[in-house]
Design a protein around this motif. Structure first.
Motif, mmCIF file in Angstrom:
data_model
loop_
_atom_site.group_PDB
_atom_site.id
_atom_site.type_symbol
_atom_site.label_atom_id
_atom_site.label_comp_id
_atom_site.label_asym_id
_atom_site.label_seq_id
_atom_site.Cartn_x
_atom_site.Cartn_y
_atom_site.Cartn_z
ATOM 1 N N HIS A 41 0.842 -1.203 0.000
ATOM 2 C CA HIS A 41 0.000 0.000 0.000
ATOM 3 C C HIS A 41 0.873 1.248 0.000
ATOM 4 O O HIS A 41 1.780 1.366 0.833
ATOM 5 C CB HIS A 41 -0.887 0.035 1.245
ATOM 6 C CG HIS A 41 -2.031 -0.936 1.196
ATOM 7 N ND1 HIS A 41 -3.149 -0.719 0.425
ATOM 8 C CD2 HIS A 41 -2.224 -2.128 1.808
ATOM 9 C CE1 HIS A 41 -3.983 -1.737 0.576
ATOM 10 N NE2 HIS A 41 -3.445 -2.619 1.403
ATOM 11 N N ALA A 42 0.589 2.177 -0.917
ATOM 12 C CA ALA A 42 1.357 3.427 -0.974
ATOM 13 C C ALA A 42 1.076 4.265 0.263
ATOM 14 O O ALA A 42 1.958 4.914 0.811
ATOM 15 C CB ALA A 42 1.001 4.217 -2.232
ATOM 16 N N ILE A 43 -0.187 4.268 0.673
ATOM 17 C CA ILE A 43 -0.567 4.933 1.916
ATOM 18 C C ILE A 43 -0.858 3.828 2.921
ATOM 19 O O ILE A 43 -1.694 2.955 2.666
ATOM 20 C CB ILE A 43 -1.808 5.817 1.721
ATOM 21 C CG1 ILE A 43 -1.501 6.947 0.742
ATOM 22 C CG2 ILE A 43 -2.298 6.383 3.053
ATOM 23 C CD1 ILE A 43 -2.739 7.641 0.221
ATOM 24 N N TYR A 44 -0.132 3.845 4.015
ATOM 25 C CA TYR A 44 -0.262 2.758 4.987
ATOM 26 C C TYR A 44 -0.335 3.362 6.381
ATOM 27 O O TYR A 44 0.474 4.202 6.746
ATOM 28 C CB TYR A 44 0.948 1.831 4.869
ATOM 29 C CG TYR A 44 0.831 0.561 5.680
ATOM 30 C CD1 TYR A 44 -0.005 -0.461 5.286
ATOM 31 C CD2 TYR A 44 1.586 0.398 6.837
ATOM 32 C CE1 TYR A 44 -0.110 -1.631 6.024
ATOM 33 C CE2 TYR A 44 1.488 -0.773 7.580
ATOM 34 C CZ TYR A 44 0.640 -1.785 7.172
ATOM 35 O OH TYR A 44 0.541 -2.928 7.889
ATOM 36 N N VAL A 45 -1.325 2.981 7.138
ATOM 37 C CA VAL A 45 -1.493 3.509 8.484
ATOM 38 C C VAL A 45 -1.420 2.350 9.472
ATOM 39 O O VAL A 45 -2.201 1.409 9.383
ATOM 40 C CB VAL A 45 -2.852 4.236 8.631
ATOM 41 C CG1 VAL A 45 -3.017 4.801 10.025
ATOM 42 C CG2 VAL A 45 -2.968 5.343 7.591
ATOM 43 N N GLU A 46 -0.446 2.413 10.363
ATOM 44 C CA GLU A 46 -0.286 1.323 11.345
ATOM 45 C C GLU A 46 -1.490 1.238 12.281
ATOM 46 O O GLU A 46 -2.001 0.168 12.588
ATOM 47 C CB GLU A 46 0.983 1.544 12.182
ATOM 48 C CG GLU A 46 2.278 1.523 11.379
ATOM 49 C CD GLU A 46 2.806 0.111 11.131
ATOM 50 O OE1 GLU A 46 2.220 -0.835 11.672
ATOM 51 O OE2 GLU A 46 3.791 -0.015 10.373
ATOM 52 N N ASN A 47 -1.901 2.398 12.749
ATOM 53 C CA ASN A 47 -2.990 2.472 13.713
ATOM 54 C C ASN A 47 -4.330 2.069 13.083
ATOM 55 O O ASN A 47 -4.741 2.634 12.065
ATOM 56 C CB ASN A 47 -3.078 3.913 14.233
ATOM 57 C CG ASN A 47 -4.003 4.024 15.403
ATOM 58 O OD1 ASN A 47 -5.015 3.323 15.484
ATOM 59 N ND2 ASN A 47 -3.679 4.888 16.328
ATOM 60 N N ARG A 48 -5.000 1.126 13.692
ATOM 61 C CA ARG A 48 -6.249 0.635 13.089
ATOM 62 C C ARG A 48 -7.491 1.055 13.866
ATOM 63 O O ARG A 48 -8.538 0.420 13.786
ATOM 64 C CB ARG A 48 -6.179 -0.893 12.948
ATOM 65 C CG ARG A 48 -5.059 -1.367 12.047
ATOM 66 C CD ARG A 48 -5.239 -0.808 10.631
ATOM 67 N NE ARG A 48 -3.982 -0.784 9.895
ATOM 68 C CZ ARG A 48 -3.445 -1.836 9.295
ATOM 69 N NH1 ARG A 48 -4.039 -3.003 9.350
ATOM 70 N NH2 ARG A 48 -2.320 -1.721 8.645
ATOM 71 N N LYS A 49 -7.348 2.109 14.618
ATOM 72 C CA LYS A 49 -8.489 2.617 15.383
ATOM 73 C C LYS A 49 -9.678 2.906 14.470
ATOM 74 O O LYS A 49 -10.817 2.564 14.788
ATOM 75 C CB LYS A 49 -8.077 3.925 16.087
ATOM 76 C CG LYS A 49 -7.954 3.780 17.604
ATOM 77 C CD LYS A 49 -8.112 5.152 18.256
ATOM 78 C CE LYS A 49 -6.835 5.651 18.859
ATOM 79 N NZ LYS A 49 -6.690 7.046 19.077
ATOM 80 N N ALA A 50 -9.379 3.541 13.325
ATOM 81 C CA ALA A 50 -10.451 3.943 12.415
ATOM 82 C C ALA A 50 -11.236 2.730 11.927
ATOM 83 O O ALA A 50 -12.473 2.739 11.936
ATOM 84 C CB ALA A 50 -9.874 4.713 11.235
ATOM 85 N N ARG A 51 -10.528 1.677 11.536
ATOM 86 C CA ARG A 51 -11.219 0.481 11.044
ATOM 87 C C ARG A 51 -12.055 -0.167 12.148
ATOM 88 O O ARG A 51 -13.176 -0.599 11.935
ATOM 89 C CB ARG A 51 -10.211 -0.541 10.469
ATOM 90 C CG ARG A 51 -9.562 -0.100 9.169
ATOM 91 C CD ARG A 51 -8.738 -1.217 8.538
ATOM 92 N NE ARG A 51 -9.543 -2.376 8.166
ATOM 93 C CZ ARG A 51 -10.242 -2.478 7.040
ATOM 94 N NH1 ARG A 51 -10.226 -1.505 6.175
ATOM 95 N NH2 ARG A 51 -10.953 -3.556 6.787
ATOM 96 N N LYS A 52 -11.469 -0.228 13.344
ATOM 97 C CA LYS A 52 -12.201 -0.842 14.458
ATOM 98 C C LYS A 52 -13.445 -0.038 14.818
ATOM 99 O O LYS A 52 -14.511 -0.591 15.077
ATOM 100 C CB LYS A 52 -11.274 -0.976 15.677
ATOM 101 C CG LYS A 52 -10.447 -2.255 15.652
ATOM 102 C CD LYS A 52 -9.892 -2.600 17.027
ATOM 103 C CE LYS A 52 -8.606 -1.835 17.272
ATOM 104 N NZ LYS A 52 -7.977 -2.134 18.563
ATOM 105 N N ALA A 53 -13.276 1.292 14.814
ATOM 106 C CA ALA A 53 -14.392 2.164 15.217
ATOM 107 C C ALA A 53 -15.621 1.971 14.340
ATOM 108 O O ALA A 53 -16.748 2.123 14.799
ATOM 109 C CB ALA A 53 -13.945 3.621 15.195
ATOM 110 N N VAL A 54 -15.405 1.654 13.052
ATOM 111 C CA VAL A 54 -16.560 1.471 12.180
ATOM 112 C C VAL A 54 -16.939 -0.003 12.030
ATOM 113 O O VAL A 54 -17.753 -0.363 11.190
ATOM 114 C CB VAL A 54 -16.345 2.123 10.788
ATOM 115 C CG1 VAL A 54 -16.232 3.636 10.929
ATOM 116 C CG2 VAL A 54 -15.113 1.551 10.094
ATOM 117 N N GLY A 55 -16.324 -0.843 12.871
ATOM 118 C CA GLY A 55 -16.758 -2.241 12.936
ATOM 119 C C GLY A 55 -16.145 -3.170 11.900
ATOM 120 O O GLY A 55 -16.689 -4.232 11.618
#
Lengths: 298, 180
Positions: free
Chosen positions: B130-144
């Motif tokens: 992934h060109a844009i990669y975010v370690e933190n997965r809070k966003a994904r978890k927050a939306v289930g």
């Protein structure tokens, strides 16, 4: 049942996964099944392989497209960058025999091939062409009657029309997103900066100031000509740029009025009654007020 | 901004650089560059020219035709191109100015003229897919959603496939970063 490979890309997967949720809710509700397209990667986006190597760009794109081809399905995306990179790579592969060969040579190293059968489609076109405005209207729990929308189709939804899977009748006067928004009950008029670049992507990373100027002139036009209650786009990059840049402009006193920004699939998901926290929970410019208004006006 | 000395450039174009730059640009994918007649259709709608970048499409094409080369390397314009393709849509000569911009990037990379953001994105593409990669997965978890999307991020075999592809591109010659 029609089936598509859900192509996520990077921004939606990591920065705006609420758009992913919207897609996963909306399409099954219309009887369209989504395949996870397991093992997909970045499309690749413009600043990566397209800037390095034509064959490399097309090979990465072809691998993604081949994941669909192996299953006999097309890809579907809510990101204009993914849409255009995949479409353009496919167009090049199919119009240049030498490139087709080279790409498949590279793919053969991982035991794959791409014949050009699978293509990438944009969610807006699937909603407009395959599902249709009438069916969309039938599914609405909430409507946007009386609201005014400034639409932002985004560059990569429109050009180069020759390579994109589907094209507007006049790409310089796009109507698909306006029609999709009006199906929700809102007014989505033409405005003079409708097709202007939002300033996202490479332009922003090279010069944040110049990018902000482009956004500023768009907001001015939206404010003066549309008097918009919300901005709706079909591109995840435009959504992030228009959402974030309002706060930057506000800080330097160059924004009159904040306008909430949605991806079309999100506003549709809200109108279909899905949980706004899940389908449109991530933003910087607040959206809660307008969401409350939508839910009240049943 | 420098004034372009046409006499000097004409001489130089004849001798060494002239052919080279345009040939390289053609080899890098902008095959039709020589068809440009400098009408300006592309620059009239280019977000780069509108927002004030130096070497926007029409001017870049002229510069390449004149045999400039090093002059481009101090300027970030090609790296600001958003690949919107308005230019190729309106070009009456089928030049495809977008391809010129990107061919110029491919040339610049040879001289290691690549902005840190692009280099980081490339490296991230190799590392994670992934060109844009975010370690933190809070966003994904927050939306289930699952913490890991169904991409190369959660599929080692797929990531290895992608890396094999990338090792079979110019990346291996360029040596921008180690391809482990």
């Amino acid at each position: 049942m029609k089936k598509y490979g859900l192509f996520l890309g990077c921004n939606i997967a990591f920065n705006r996964p609420d758009v992913e949720v919207s897609m996963r809710k909306v399409f099954p509700a219309f009887g369209i099944e989504l395949d996870n397209l397991d093992g997909q990667s970045c499309c690749p986006t413009w600043g990566t392989m397209p800037s390095v190597d034509l064959v490399g760009w097309c090979a990465v794109a072809a691998r993604n497209l081949a994941l669909g081809e192996e299953k006999g399905i097309d890809l579907i995306t809510a990101c204009n960058t993914c849409y255009s990179s995949l479409c353009e790579a496919r167009h090049k592969i199919l119009t240049d025999e030498k490139l087709y060969k080279k790409v498949n040579e590279v793919l053969s190293k991982i035991g794959k091939k791409y014949q050009g059968k699978s293509k990438c489609r944009h969610i807006a076109w699937v909603l407009y062409e395959d599902i249709g405005l009438e069916k969309i209207e039938e599914k609405l729990k909430y409507r946007l009657d009386g609201m005014r929308i400034a639409v932002q189709p985004g560059c990569h939804f429109l050009w180069p029309s020759e390579s994109l899977t589907e094209k507007e009748e006049d790409p310089f006067n796009p109507v698909i997103l306006r029609n999709l928004c009006e199906a929700l009950g809102a007014k989505a008029p033409y405005y003079s900066r409708l097709i202007d670049c939002c300033g996202a992507g490479a332009l922003k990373s090279t010069s944040p100031e110049k990018a902000l100027k482009l956004a500023e002139s768009k907001f001015k036009s939206i404010e003066e000509e549309v008097k918009a209650d919300l901005i709706v786009t079909t591109c995840s990059s435009c959504m992030i740029q228009l959402d974030e840049s309002q706060q930057k402009l506000k800080k330097i006193g160059k924004l009159k009025k904040e306008i909430p920004v949605f991806h079309y699939i999100q506003i549709l998901a809200i109108c279909m009654g899905f949980d706004p926290k899940k389908v449109a929970g991530i933003c910087i410019t607040p959206r809660d007020k307008i969401i409350r208004k939508i839910l009240e006006e049943k | 901004m420098n004034v372009i000395n046409l006499t000097y450039l004409r001489e130089r174009e004849k001798k060494e650089y002239g052919k080279r730059t345009i040939t390289v640009i053609q080899e890098f994918g902008a095959e039709n560059i020589a068809q440009c007649m400098q009408c300006g259709a592309c620059s009239s709608i280019c977000p780069l020219s509108i927002s004030g970048f130096e070497w926007y499409n029409k001017k870049l094409i002229k510069g390449i035709e004149l045999g400039l080369r090093d002059e481009f390397f101090d300027d970030p314009t090609p790296w600001a191109c958003v690949a919107c393709n308005r230019c190729s849509e309106v070009c009456p000569r089928d030049v495809n100015p977008f391809e010129v911009m990107f061919a110029m990037r491919r040339l610049m990379i040879e001289e290691f003229v690549i902005p840190p953001t692009a280099l980081e994105a490339l490296r991230s593409l190799y590392e994670h897919g992934h060109a844009i990669y975010v370690e933190n997965r809070k966003a994904r978890k927050a939306v289930g959603l699952d913490e890991k999307p169904p991409t190369t991020d959660s599929n080692e075999k797929a990531l290895e496939e992608l890396r094999i592809i990338l090792k079979n591109t110019r990346l291996i010659e360029l040596g921008l970063f180690p391809l482990k």
